[in-house]
Design an enzyme around this catalytic site. Sequence first.
Site, PDB file in Angstrom:
ATOM      1  N   SER A 145       0.857  -1.177   0.000  1.00 58.65           N
ATOM      2  CA  SER A 145       0.000   0.000   0.000  1.00 58.65           C
ATOM      3  C   SER A 145       0.893   1.226   0.000  1.00 58.65           C
ATOM      4  CB  SER A 145      -0.877  -0.003   1.256  1.00 58.65           C
ATOM      5  OG  SER A 145      -1.467   1.269   1.484  1.00 58.65           O
ATOM      6  N   TYR A 158      -2.157  -0.937  10.500  1.00 61.80           N
ATOM      7  CA  TYR A 158      -2.084  -1.108   9.052  1.00 61.80           C
ATOM      8  C   TYR A 158      -0.748  -0.603   8.514  1.00 61.80           C
ATOM      9  CZ  TYR A 158      -3.793  -1.189   4.212  1.00 61.80           C
ATOM     10  OH  TYR A 158      -3.969  -1.459   2.873  1.00 61.80           O
TER      11      TYR A 158
END
Length: 263
Positions: A145, A158
Site C-alpha cells: 500500500s 495497518y
Amino acid sequence: MGDSSATGARPSAEVTVDLAGKRALVTGAGSGIGAAVARKLAATGAELLLVDRVAESVEQVAEETGAHHTVADLSEPDTVAELGENTDIVINNAGLQYVAPVHQYPPEMFQLLLTVMVQAPFRIIRAALPGMYRNGWGRIVNISSVHGIRAAPLKSAYVTAKHGLEGLSKTVALEAAGHGVTSNCVCPGYVRTPLVERQVSEHAVRHRVPRAQVVEDVLLSRTPIKRLVEPEEVAELTAWLCGPSAVSITGSSFELDGGWSAQ
C-alpha cells in the site's frame, strides 16, 4: 464516485504475459484486488489456487476463472502455511483495516492485522521458497500500500503491517536472487474495493456529506490524480511483475497512487 472523466477513460491497455504451466496462489481472492488478480492470472494461463475466508465470494471467482479454491482464515497462520507449498507464484493480497488513535487502539486488533498481513505472508513464502529454489524460478508479489511507504494517523497497525511486509519482501529478494526468484511490492493508493467503498459510506453517514465529497476531500486530498485506482490496474502490474520483462526487477516497490507519494 471516482469518475475518471477528468483525466481520461479507465486504462484499457493490457499486459501480455504467458504463465501457462505455472501454479499461482492468490490470497484474499474473493473480491477487490484479489479477484482482479485472479482473473488476470487466469487469462495468462496460470493454474490458480484462490484463498479467501468468505466461501461464497471465493467460490464465485473460482468458478469464473476455472481455478481451485480453498476457504482459510489467515489469522491462523499455522493452518495456511502449507498453501504456499508447490507454488511458482505467490500473490499475498489479503488484508483488513481498523482505524483508531494509538492510545485507544485495541491490542488484539493490532495483533490481528500484523498476523494477517505479515505473519501469514511470511509463513506462505517460507513454505513456497524450497520448491521455487528447486525449480530455479519463482515470483512473489506482495500487495502492499502507499501506507507501506507513507504513514497516516489512526492507522498504526495497518501502517506497521505494510511496512513490515515491505521489509519481508526486500529480505526475500536478497536471499532468493540467486535462485531465479523475484520478490516485489505493489503499493496502491485508494483502490475501488469493497473495503474502500465501505469506508466512504461510513464517513459520508458519520459526517452527513455526499459520498463524492468524501472521495475528493478525504481519500484523494493528497493525490494529484483525482480518481480511485481500479483493481484491474493493480492486477495488470502484478501480472507484469510475474512475466519475463521483469526478470531483473526484485526488491522493488511500485507506487500506484496517483502521485500521492511524490509529495
